[in-house]
Structure formats: structure tokens, C-alpha cells
Design a protein around this motif. Structure first.
Motif, PDB file in Angstrom:
ATOM      1  N   ASP A 243       0.847  -1.193   0.000  1.00  0.00           N
ATOM      2  CA  ASP A 243       0.000   0.000   0.000  1.00  0.00           C
ATOM      3  C   ASP A 243       0.883   1.244   0.000  1.00  0.00           C
ATOM      4  OD1 ASP A 243      -1.950   1.897   0.326  1.00  0.00           O
ATOM      5  OD2 ASP A 243      -2.755   1.078   2.192  1.00  0.00           O
ATOM      6  N   GLY A 244       1.339   1.602  -1.183  1.00  0.00           N
ATOM      7  CA  GLY A 244       2.211   2.764  -1.285  1.00  0.00           C
ATOM      8  C   GLY A 244       2.560   3.040  -2.735  1.00  0.00           C
ATOM      9  N   ILE A 245       3.366   4.043  -2.929  1.00  0.00           N
ATOM     10  CA  ILE A 245       3.747   4.489  -4.271  1.00  0.00           C
ATOM     11  C   ILE A 245       5.242   4.764  -4.301  1.00  0.00           C
ATOM     12  CG2 ILE A 245       1.501   5.455  -4.923  1.00  0.00           C
ATOM     13  CD1 ILE A 245       2.490   8.085  -3.728  1.00  0.00           C
ATOM     14  N   TYR A 246       5.814   4.810  -5.498  1.00  0.00           N
ATOM     15  CA  TYR A 246       7.257   4.987  -5.575  1.00  0.00           C
ATOM     16  C   TYR A 246       7.645   5.746  -6.842  1.00  0.00           C
ATOM     17  CZ  TYR A 246       7.779   1.321  -9.163  1.00  0.00           C
ATOM     18  OH  TYR A 246       7.718   0.598 -10.329  1.00  0.00           O
ATOM     19  N   GLU A 247       8.908   6.107  -6.912  1.00  0.00           N
ATOM     20  CA  GLU A 247       9.492   6.732  -8.103  1.00  0.00           C
ATOM     21  C   GLU A 247      10.953   6.328  -8.204  1.00  0.00           C
ATOM     22  OE1 GLU A 247       8.670   8.559 -10.781  1.00  0.00           O
ATOM     23  OE2 GLU A 247       6.554   8.599 -10.226  1.00  0.00           O
ATOM     24  N   VAL A 248      11.447   6.340  -9.421  1.00  0.00           N
ATOM     25  CA  VAL A 248      12.880   6.165  -9.672  1.00  0.00           C
ATOM     26  C   VAL A 248      13.323   7.337 -10.547  1.00  0.00           C
ATOM     27  CG1 VAL A 248      14.660   4.692 -10.705  1.00  0.00           C
ATOM     28  CG2 VAL A 248      12.683   3.645  -9.560  1.00  0.00           C
ATOM     29  N   ILE A 249      14.324   8.049 -10.093  1.00  0.00           N
ATOM     30  CA  ILE A 249      14.842   9.203 -10.847  1.00  0.00           C
ATOM     31  C   ILE A 249      16.286   8.913 -11.251  1.00  0.00           C
ATOM     32  CG2 ILE A 249      15.361  11.689 -10.784  1.00  0.00           C
ATOM     33  CD1 ILE A 249      13.160  12.046  -8.730  1.00  0.00           C
ATOM     34  N   ARG A 250      16.608   9.182 -12.518  1.00  0.00           N
ATOM     35  CA  ARG A 250      17.975   8.995 -13.012  1.00  0.00           C
ATOM     36  C   ARG A 250      18.860  10.149 -12.567  1.00  0.00           C
ATOM     37  NH1 ARG A 250      21.928   5.557 -14.548  1.00  0.00           N
ATOM     38  NH2 ARG A 250      21.187   4.044 -16.079  1.00  0.00           N
ATOM     39  N   VAL A 251      20.089   9.822 -12.235  1.00  0.00           N
ATOM     40  CA  VAL A 251      21.083  10.840 -11.900  1.00  0.00           C
ATOM     41  C   VAL A 251      22.244  10.695 -12.882  1.00  0.00           C
ATOM     42  CG1 VAL A 251      22.717  11.658 -10.150  1.00  0.00           C
ATOM     43  CG2 VAL A 251      20.418  10.906  -9.474  1.00  0.00           C
ATOM     44  N   TYR A 252      22.512  11.767 -13.610  1.00  0.00           N
ATOM     45  CA  TYR A 252      23.660  11.815 -14.521  1.00  0.00           C
ATOM     46  C   TYR A 252      24.534  12.962 -14.054  1.00  0.00           C
ATOM     47  CZ  TYR A 252      20.466   9.336 -17.798  1.00  0.00           C
ATOM     48  OH  TYR A 252      19.599   8.458 -18.393  1.00  0.00           O
ATOM     49  N   ASN A 253      25.824  12.703 -13.989  1.00  0.00           N
ATOM     50  CA  ASN A 253      26.741  13.787 -13.633  1.00  0.00           C
ATOM     51  C   ASN A 253      26.351  14.471 -12.319  1.00  0.00           C
ATOM     52  OD1 ASN A 253      28.944  15.456 -14.168  1.00  0.00           O
ATOM     53  ND2 ASN A 253      27.683  16.975 -15.225  1.00  0.00           N
ATOM     54  N   GLY A 254      25.847  13.674 -11.381  1.00  0.00           N
ATOM     55  CA  GLY A 254      25.465  14.222 -10.075  1.00  0.00           C
ATOM     56  C   GLY A 254      24.197  15.055 -10.075  1.00  0.00           C
ATOM     57  N   LYS A 255      23.486  15.088 -11.221  1.00  0.00           N
ATOM     58  CA  LYS A 255      22.264  15.900 -11.306  1.00  0.00           C
ATOM     59  C   LYS A 255      21.060  15.047 -11.690  1.00  0.00           C
ATOM     60  CE  LYS A 255      24.760  20.058 -12.718  1.00  0.00           C
ATOM     61  NZ  LYS A 255      26.039  19.443 -13.122  1.00  0.00           N
ATOM     62  N   MET A 256      19.914  15.333 -11.108  1.00  0.00           N
ATOM     63  CA  MET A 256      18.695  14.594 -11.435  1.00  0.00           C
ATOM     64  C   MET A 256      18.174  14.993 -12.816  1.00  0.00           C
ATOM     65  SD  MET A 256      16.506  14.413  -7.933  1.00  0.00           S
ATOM     66  CE  MET A 256      16.800  16.074  -7.354  1.00  0.00           C
ATOM     67  N   PHE A 257      17.701  13.992 -13.552  1.00  0.00           N
ATOM     68  CA  PHE A 257      17.117  14.218 -14.882  1.00  0.00           C
ATOM     69  C   PHE A 257      15.594  14.135 -14.764  1.00  0.00           C
ATOM     70  CE2 PHE A 257      15.918  12.335 -19.135  1.00  0.00           C
ATOM     71  CZ  PHE A 257      16.186  13.471 -19.887  1.00  0.00           C
ATOM     72  N   THR A 258      14.900  15.145 -15.305  1.00  0.00           N
ATOM     73  CA  THR A 258      13.429  15.234 -15.276  1.00  0.00           C
ATOM     74  C   THR A 258      12.852  15.009 -13.862  1.00  0.00           C
ATOM     75  OG1 THR A 258      13.205  12.904 -15.988  1.00  0.00           O
ATOM     76  CG2 THR A 258      13.091  14.566 -17.712  1.00  0.00           C
TER      77      THR A 258
END
Ligand code: PMP
Length: 282
Positions: free
Chosen positions: A28-43
Motif C-alpha cells: 500500500d504505497g507508491i514509488y518513483e525512480v529518478i535517473r542521476v547523470y553527472n550528479g544531477k537529477m534528470f526530469t
């Protein structure tokens, strides 16, 4: 490593979840995965807005704004010296004595985020990957990025057992999406993917590709296609945060088109890399 738990930065070993956390018991929950390139988050903003939307759809109250979360996640990247990788985060409905119904009193959600080093899958991006088709046995709210991933897990396991990278799921005769990706075909230079409705997760990578096609004058159709159209396509690829624009060169042991990575797929890969460069630098 350092993880973020309910707003605090703590060593991973100290991060503990109760046995009656609703994420653990019910998914019972939600999640996200965020890409990190060059130490910075993408989108990052798009991901965090989708997280908010997923929360609203199942009445989990995320008490952080996109802005708050961005600051915390940037700090998490910094504390772990992450260069290339991902941030995984999830919010569950919190700890409460086991009962299917939502807790009556306001229980705070359990929030966890951590980083992982992960290179871009350069070899697979270059050569393409193989896939199989499997029946989509999931529920009809696949638009929610929910922790309930059993259908996806079973589909991915079938791919692994067939020595494949991904499973392409279908309902009746319609292709929906991969076990953890969106699926695309190219036919006569027209790019096509399932429309964003409740049968698929509207991928952030998917949205970026639609946007890139529109800006680069590549014809794009957001409309479901059949298994037959999939098999008959000139090019097939999948998209996801971790896999970017990933060519699919075989389906059920049969080559796609010529069996080589397609021209439009290659173009989209390059355009996608430019998007990464613009947002995250080299
Ligand atoms: N569909 C499913 C079922 C997924 O799990 C994912 C995420 N891995 C995607 C599509 C792709 O979404 P995104 O581009 O936001 O990673």
C-alpha cells in the motif's frame, strides 16, 4: 551509505520499518525512480509531480512539496557522492494495526529514499535486447505507480527465464507495456505507443520521447497497437528511466525487421542523449 527516512538523513543500517507498515503488508504505497547523470537529477520535477499524482489517486498524503523533495534529494545525492545512478523513493500509507481499510486516524506515511550507482546500459543500447510477449494479468489501474508489483514481477521473471531483457505484455490482442517499461513500434517512419490511460504507466521517458518527436517533426501516434502490428513493425524499442531508449531486436526468438537496431530508434537515442546533456551536462 546515507538514506533519507521520514525527512532525516541516517546511515542505511539504522533505517528500519515496522512489520505492520502498510507497504510491507499490503504493497500500500507508491514509488518513483529518478535517473542521476553527472550528479544531477534528470526530469526530477516530472517524476515528483507524478509521485504527487499517484499519492492523490490512492489518498496518500505526501506532506512534501516538489520543491521540498528536490532539495532533500539533492542533499541525498551530495551525501552519497553519486555521479551516475538512480534515486529510489517510496511513500507507504504508514504503520497501523493490520486491517485492509485505510487507518481512520491520521497516520503519517513512511517515506524512504536512497541512491544507487548505476551506469548507463551502453552495450544493450548499442546492440539492442531481446524480448518475449506475455499476457498482461495486472489490475486496471496501471496508471498509478504503486508498490503492488506482483504482476510486473511475474512478467519480468518470465523474460529472465527465456533469457530475455523484457516482457512485452498484452491484454486481449492489444499491447499494453513492458514489465517495467513502455513499448514503442515504428512502421513506415511513424512512431507509435499506447495512449496514456489506466492500462499503462505514463512513463516520464515516454513523455520525453513524445515531446522530442513533436519538436523534431517525427510523426508520433499515441494509440494502442495489436500484437500483429508489433510483430510486423520495422523497429521496436522500449523506454524507461533506467534503460532510456532501448532497441528491441528480437521478439519470441524472431528478429524485428532486419534484426538490426532501426534508424529512427538510433535517432531517438541520440536526441535523448542531447536532452540529458542539456539538463545534466556531460
Ligand atoms: N511502465 C512500467 C510498468 C514501469 O514500471 C515503468 C518504470 N520503470 C515504466 C513504464 C517507464 O516509466 P519511466 O519512463 O517513468 O521510468
Amino acid at each position: 551509505s546515507i538514506v533519507l527516512m521520514n525527512g532525516e538523513f541516517i546511515p542505511r543500517e539504522e533505517a528500519k520499518v515496522d512489520i505492520e507498515d502498510r507497504g510491507y503488508q499490503f504493497g500500500d504505497g507508491i514509488y518513483e525512480v529518478i535517473r542521476v547523470y553527472n550528479g544531477k537529477m534528470f526530469t526530477a520535477t516530472q517524476h515528483l509531480e507524478r509521485l504527487q499524482t499517484s499519492g492523490e489517486k490512492i489518498n496518500i498524503n505526501i506532506t512534501y512539496t516538489v520543491q521540498n523533495l528536490t532539495v532533500l534529494l539533492e542533499e541525498l545525492i551530495h551525501r552519497n557522492s553519486l555521479h551516475t545512478g538512480i534515486i529510489y523513493m517510496q511513500f507507504t500509507r504508514g504503520e497501523s494495526p493490520r486491517n485492509h481499510a485505510y487507518p481512520i486516524e491520521t497516520v503519517p506515511p513512511t517515506f524512504v529514499a536512497y541512491t544507487k550507482e548505476l551506469e548507463r546500459p551502453v552495450t544493450s543500447l548499442e546492440n539492442g535486447v531481446s524480448s518475449i510477449t506475455v499476457e498482461d494479468i495486472r489490475w486496471s489501474r496501471c496508471d498509478i505507480k504503486s508498490l503492488n508489483l506482483l504482476g510486473n514481477v511475474m512478467a519480468k521473471q518470465k523474460a529472465v527465464e527465456a533469457d530475455c531483457y523484457e516482457s512485452i505484455q498484452y491484454r486481449e490482442l492489444t499491447v499494453t507495456e513492458g514489465s517495467s517499461s513502455n513499448i514503442w513500434i515504428v512502421k513506415d517512419e511513424v512512431v507509435q505507443t499506447h495512449e496514456a490511460n489506466s492500462f499503462i504507466l505514463n512513463g516520464i521517458t515516454r513523455r520525453k520521447i513524445v515531446d522530442v518527436c513533436q519538436r523534431r517533426e517525427i510523426t508520433i501516434k499515441e494509440k494502442a497497437f495489436s500484437i500483429e502490428e508489433l510483430i510486423d513493425a520495422d523497429e521496436v524499442f522500449l523506454s524507461s528511466t533506467t534503460a532510456e531508449v532501448m532497441p528491441i531486436v528480437a521478439i519470441n526468438n524472431v528478429p524485428v525487421g532486419s534484426g538490426e537496431v532501426g534508424i529512427i530508434t538510433r535517432k531517438l537515442q541520440n536526441y535523448f542523449k542531447e536532452e540529458i546533456f542539456v539538463e545534466c551536462g556531460e
